[in-house]
Scaffold this motif. Structure first.
Motif, short mmCIF file in Angstrom:
data_model
loop_
_atom_site.label_atom_id
_atom_site.label_comp_id
_atom_site.label_asym_id
_atom_site.label_seq_id
_atom_site.Cartn_x
_atom_site.Cartn_y
_atom_site.Cartn_z
N GLY A 42 -6.21 -4.45 -17.08
CA GLY A 42 -6.06 -4.05 -15.64
C GLY A 42 -4.20 -3.92 -15.21
N VAL A 43 -3.81 -5.55 -15.81
CA VAL A 43 -2.46 -5.23 -15.62
C VAL A 43 -1.35 -4.38 -16.03
CG1 VAL A 43 -0.49 -7.35 -15.25
CG2 VAL A 43 -2.53 -7.96 -14.96
N ARG A 47 -3.44 0.75 -12.19
CA ARG A 47 -4.77 0.56 -11.26
C ARG A 47 -4.00 0.24 -9.95
NH1 ARG A 47 -6.69 0.26 -15.55
NH2 ARG A 47 -8.35 1.44 -16.43
N SER A 48 -4.65 -0.28 -9.03
CA SER A 48 -3.54 -0.96 -7.80
C SER A 48 -4.50 -2.32 -7.19
CB SER A 48 -4.16 0.09 -6.53
OG SER A 48 -6.07 -0.13 -6.15
N LYS A 50 -3.78 -4.75 -9.49
CA LYS A 50 -2.96 -5.98 -10.52
C LYS A 50 -2.96 -6.77 -9.73
CE LYS A 50 -0.29 -1.85 -12.15
NZ LYS A 50 1.19 -1.50 -13.19
N ALA A 53 -6.34 -8.52 -11.05
CA ALA A 53 -6.60 -8.78 -12.50
C ALA A 53 -6.04 -10.35 -13.10
CB ALA A 53 -5.67 -7.88 -12.82
#
Length: 77
Positions: A42-43, A47-48, A50, A53
């Motif tokens: 996720g990091v 994606r938004s 972060k 995550a």
């Protein structure tokens, strides 16, 4: 989001008041490891969410540490 959820489940589960003959201590390791992998993905991804995550990675580390302490207490002491 899923990494944080798995880490929180793995962190809370060993503290539940029932015993499953030693399996309760082992639940945190797979959940923490999967949460760590999902948090890293996720990091790194585009994606938004972060920060969420990153929090999931932190809780996954905490889950792995607490599970290690529970295993040490159950099997060694």
């Amino acid at each position: 989001m899923l990494s944080l959820l798995l880490a929180l489940i793995g962190l809370v589960y060993p503290f539940l008041p029932f015993d499953m003959d030693g399996y309760r201590q082992l639940i945190g390791f797979p959940l923490g490891a999967i949460g760590m992998v999902l948090g890293i993905l996720g990091v790194v991804g585009l994606r938004s969410a972060k920060p969420l995550a990153a929090v999931g990675i932190g809780f996954s580390c905490l889950t792995l540490g607490v599970s290690g302490l529970f295993l040490l207490n159950y099997y060694v002491l």
